[in-house]
Design an enzyme around this catalytic site. Structure first.
Site, short mmCIF file in Angstrom:
data_model
loop_
_atom_site.label_atom_id
_atom_site.label_comp_id
_atom_site.label_asym_id
_atom_site.label_seq_id
_atom_site.Cartn_x
_atom_site.Cartn_y
_atom_site.Cartn_z
N LYS A 164 0.86 -1.19 0.00
CA LYS A 164 0.00 0.00 0.00
C LYS A 164 0.89 1.23 0.00
O LYS A 164 1.77 1.39 0.86
CB LYS A 164 -0.87 -0.01 1.26
CG LYS A 164 -2.32 0.25 1.02
CD LYS A 164 -3.10 0.11 2.31
CE LYS A 164 -4.57 0.40 2.07
NZ LYS A 164 -5.31 0.47 3.33
O1 G3P Z 1 -9.37 1.13 3.88
C1 G3P Z 1 -9.22 2.41 4.42
C2 G3P Z 1 -9.93 2.48 5.70
O2 G3P Z 1 -9.30 1.68 6.65
C3 G3P Z 1 -10.15 3.85 6.20
O3 G3P Z 1 -11.35 3.81 6.83
O4 G3P Z 1 -13.08 4.49 8.39
O5 G3P Z 1 -10.69 5.18 8.78
O6 G3P Z 1 -12.02 6.19 6.95
P1 G3P Z 1 -11.82 4.99 7.79
#
Ligand code: G3P
Length: 215
Positions: free
Chosen positions: A83
């Site tokens: 990533k």
């Molecule tokens: O895959 C990306 C994710 O982990 C981010 O999610 O909920 O932190 O915006 P969030």
């Protein structure tokens, strides 16, 4: 459409794998921190549980540093995907890694131009964050529609991972738009199974079955 688990918690990955609905896993430094384990230890275990791709994020901010980390992480298992953040240095690294045959997932994508640049750099996957766009009053799913149009127009091999998924509707909309993958937190995945009318229907059938035995 593939379902990835967006978590570094091994018990959540095992549960989804047993149900046959875990096609891969994505992690990030926040998710690793929440697992309470070291990145190397937990990712190696995840990569054994899951056959599909397992994304691990680099920390370096310069391309040579990213490539060095990528080579180290790639040696952990054959299904590791690197990533890389959507920066200029990140895209330099993606080009190099692509030439080396190392798969990449470009993360923190928030616009169609970023997605196009990442696809041109040779990214295996791009991850637009829909929930975080919704958080700032933008339409995350509109971005998915734009990026899918772009990928289709030019027949890029890059696959789109709908990330920052916050609720089942994000997954439904992603599927309607033909997104290749959604990476889903375990809590959202759990909600996708449930419907009160299913529970009610089962209870009714069981009740009627018992009644029919007594008659
Ligand atoms: O895959 C990306 C994710 O982990 C981010 O999610 O909920 O932190 O915006 P969030």
């Amino acid at each position: 459409m593939k379902f990835f688990l967006d978590t570094a918690k091994v018990e959540e990955i095992r549960a989804a794998t047993e149900l046959g609905i875990c096609d891969g896993v994505t992690t990030n430094p926040t998710l690793i921190m929440k697992s309470g384990r070291s990145q190397e230890e937990v990712v190696k275990e995840i990569a054994q549980i899951v056959r599909g791709p397992v994304s691990v994020e680099v920390i370096a901010e310069d391309a040579p540093g990213m490539v060095k980390e990528a080579e180290e992480f790639s040696a952990w298992a054959s299904n590791i995907v690197i990533k890389v953040p959507m920066t200029k240095e990140g895209m330099k690294a993606v080009r190099i890694l692509s030439e080396k045959g190392i798969k990449t997932n470009v993360t923190l994508v928030f616009s169609a131009t970023q997605a196009l640049i990442a696809a041109k750099a040779g990214a295996t996957y791009i991850s637009p964050f829909v929930g975080r766009l919704d958080d700032v009053s933008s339409d995350g799913m509109e971005l998915i529609e734009q990026i899918m149009d772009i990928l289709d127009n030019y027949e890029f091999e890059t696959e789109l991972i709908v990330a920052s998924v916050r609720d089942p509707i994000h997954v439904v909309e992603a599927a309607r738009l033909g997104a290749h993958i959604a990476t889903i937190p375990a809590g959202v995945l759990e909600k996708m199974w449930n419907h009160p009318l299913t529970d009610k229907g089962i209870a009714q059938f069981l009740e009627d079955y018992e009644k029919s035995k007594k008659e």
